[in-house]
Design a protein around this motif. Structure first.
Motif, PDB file in Angstrom:
ATOM      1  N   LYS A 124       0.857  -1.188   0.000  1.00 57.06           N
ATOM      2  CA  LYS A 124       0.000   0.000   0.000  1.00 57.06           C
ATOM      3  C   LYS A 124       0.890   1.234   0.000  1.00 57.06           C
ATOM      4  N   MET A 148      -7.829   0.777  -3.117  1.00 57.50           N
ATOM      5  CA  MET A 148      -6.577   0.865  -2.361  1.00 57.50           C
ATOM      6  C   MET A 148      -6.794   1.227  -0.905  1.00 57.50           C
ATOM      7  N   TRP A 173      -6.654  -5.040   3.302  1.00 56.34           N
ATOM      8  CA  TRP A 173      -5.273  -5.046   3.780  1.00 56.34           C
ATOM      9  C   TRP A 173      -5.009  -5.879   5.033  1.00 56.34           C
TER      10      TRP A 173
END
Length: 611
Positions: A194, A278, A513
């Motif tokens: 990331k 993202m 994530w």
């Protein structure tokens, strides 16, 4: 897009210097990325057989498409959360039919999203030619930024792309010609997942396009902070908010008509890269001459004025304890990089002011340092930074991740500083490979006796001048029950995290994530992190109270932790108007009547006689 074999070759070259343990970890990371790339290709085949993401708009706003899940994310006004949201539906010409939750909107052009909330989803089905497109619409009230480029971006150079920005409360959506690259140093390594981003915006004719977000400054250059290794994702923002709430402005602030800020402001957005979600990012102002209001370089007469430098890595030079030779044709001196004036615009550059400050810190005698430190360094700001880094345990902010600036090198030689990159604070280590929150950042560890002891300027100020640590201590206690109280600090985290929960960004971030290599494979759990922060701050504050910033005794005017006849003399001199010596005015008010007078002198004498 860069081919997979080329990515692997680049990756292998980037980890050759690592030890076996870290190398194996990075190979696992690469394998994980390959799996995700294959998954993405499969999803692309299913979801992008038609260009569905650009086919429908709601009140003029087109949702962002996530190829990883097939979800669409629609940014709506915050005011509609918990309510129904009525939208005018606009379809592209090639859409022959569209329904949402079974309601046909093709002819009516209207749809009401019932009870908008973070768990709500709405099933959309469109027919485009002979293709049927299915998607799940979810909502957020955070701004959405969609970054597009022909390739995955890299650390350098900037690459051409476009950025679509959606601001829900103003129903604003615009696609802007941009230049994009990864931001950061270690966070921009190829094995990271990331990445932070630099964004630069341009008009169609190539001129800079200034933009303002969240009521902040107008500029063409913005930064997206990923919170890459941070289990809270908001440490950087919270830390800068704390600095902004208590710190002393730079020494020249009163000379400037506009506000001088030695920090950057920002707020949270959700980001997509080439139609892949993202996650949560903080869109921040850029630290530069404009933010600090430094004097501009005189291009006509080629005269240097404002100067801005940033240490990129820990070295003896960035710790003000080494003097390598200068080369004014380079953008760096050791690991100090010139940030203003830009060396692409002004070469040779000017490191002289910074060089002289390092030379003074390194080579001056103790007496010379005491006599002249204020000529080279903005002592009130340096003292606040000393307090700040100890308070937050900023292990990654001594010798790097800080800016040094001079307002006008033509008229003064004084360095001030600006805070930067505070992810590795408040119990967060800069590497999650060794576990969830390394023991090195435990709450009962003093930055004063570790990292700060290696910084030539801060350590000498602390070691040689009792007032430096003394005034920092009194400032700590002044704010201990307000800005610095553990409950107050944890409340800042809770406010940001609660906001992301209300709009649903927390679940999207976790799904994207959690267990990633940036987090060392550990779970991303915001509830657990708040509990950890509450524990950390409770014990850290108690540790600071009793050790690093233990209170001085009443009557101790010279910060030596003893009350003697010297303190009586200092107090009498102070009452007679002598301000040449800095005294502890907090401890001079012995009877605590909020004024310093002869009765305090009597009380100090009584204290000495009683002992």
């Amino acid at each position: 897009m860069m081919c997979l074999s080329k990515k692997v070759a680049t990756f292998v070259a980037s980890i050759e210097h690592l030890d076996l343990k870290n190398r194996n970890h990075m190979f696992r990371t690469m394998a994980s990325k390959i799996v995700r790339m294959k998954l993405m290709l499969c999803l692309l085949c299913g979801f992008l057989s038609v260009n569905a993401g650009a086919q429908v708009a709601f009140n003029g706003i087109k949702p962002a498409v996530d190829n990883l899940t097939g979800d669409w994310l629609l940014s709506v006004p915050k005011s509609v959360y918990g309510k129904s949201y009525q939208a005018t539906v606009t379809l592209d010409d090639d859409v022959t039919s569209c329904s949402i939750n079974g309601v046909d909107v093709t002819e009516t052009g209207q749809y009401t999203f019932a009870f908008v909330n973070p768990a709500a989803s709405y099933n959309l089905q469109m027919v485009i030619g002979t293709e049927t497109v299915d998607a799940v619409i979810k909502c957020t009230y955070w701004p959405v930024i969609q970054i597009y480029g022909e390739d995955e971006f890299v650390k350098r150079p900037y690459e051409e792309g476009t950025v679509t920005i959606t601001i829900p409360d103003s129903s604003y959506q615009e696609t802007i010609k941009s230049r994009v690259r990864w931001a950061g140093s270690s966070t921009a390594e190829p094995f990271r997942e990331k990445h932070n981003f630099h964004l630069k915006f341009y008009n169609e004719d190539g001129t800079k396009k200034n933009m303002s977000f969240f009521g902040l400054r107008s500029d063409f250059h913005w930064r997206l902070d990923a919170g890459q290794i941070d289990f809270s994702r908001v440490r950087n923002r919270v830390s800068k908010d704390i600095w902004a709430a208590f710190s002393t402005p730079p020494y020249y602030a009163e000379q400037e008509p506009k506000t001088v800020r030695n920090y950057v402001r920002g707020d949270f957005v959700e980001v997509f890269l080439n139609d892949n979600y993202m996650g949560i990012y903080c869109l921040n102002e850029h630290m530069d001459r404009q933010q600090l209001k430094l004097k501009q370089y005189d291009y006509e007469n080629k005269v240097f004025h404002g100067g801005l430098w940033k240490p990129m890595k820990w070295t003896n030079t960035t710790l003000f304890d080494n003097l390598p030779g200068l080369n004014a044709r380079r953008k760096y001196w050791d690991e100090f990089y010139v940030k203003y004036p830009n060396i692409d615009d002004v070469s040779p550059t000017n490191f002289k002011t910074l060089y002289q400050a390092v030379k003074f810190a390194k080579n001056s005698s103790d007496q010379e340092f005491l006599d002249s430190a204020a000529y080279y360094f903005d002592i009130p700001v340096f003292r606040d930074y000393y307090l700040f880094t100890i308070l937050l345990q900023g292990i990654d902010n001594i010798g790097k991740n800080v800016y040094f600036a001079c307002y006008d090198v033509a008229t003064d030689k004084k360095l001030t500083l600006a805070v930067w990159d505070l992810d590795c604070t408040q119990g967060q280590f800069y590497d999650n490979l060794e576990g969830y929150h390394h023991a090195w950042v435990g709450p009962q560890r003093s930055l004063r006796t570790h990292e700060l002891a290696s910084h030539k300027v801060l350590h000498r100020l602390d070691e040689l001048d009792p007032t430096f640590h003394g005034l920092a201590t009194e400032r700590y206690w002044e704010l201990r029950n307000s800005i610095f109280h553990p409950d107050s600090i944890v409340a800042r985290f809770k406010a940001y995290i609660n906001d992301m929960k209300i709009c649903g960004a927390d679940k999207r971030e976790i799904a994207r994530w959690s267990n990633s290599s940036d987090l060392g494979g550990y779970e991303l759990n915001f509830t657990n992190e708040i509990q950890y922060l509450r524990y950390w701050w409770t014990y850290h504050s108690a540790y600071l109270d009793n050790t690093v910033f233990a209170p001085y005794p009443m009557g101790d005017l010279d910060f030596d932790r003893d009350v003697t006849i010297t303190d009586v003399t200092l107090l009498i001199d102070y009452l007679l108007g002598d301000r040449t010596t800095t005294i502890n005015t907090v401890r001079a008010d012995v009877n605590q009547d909020h004024k310093i007078d002869i009765t305090d002198v009597v009380d100090v004498i009584d204290m000495i006689l009683q002992n």
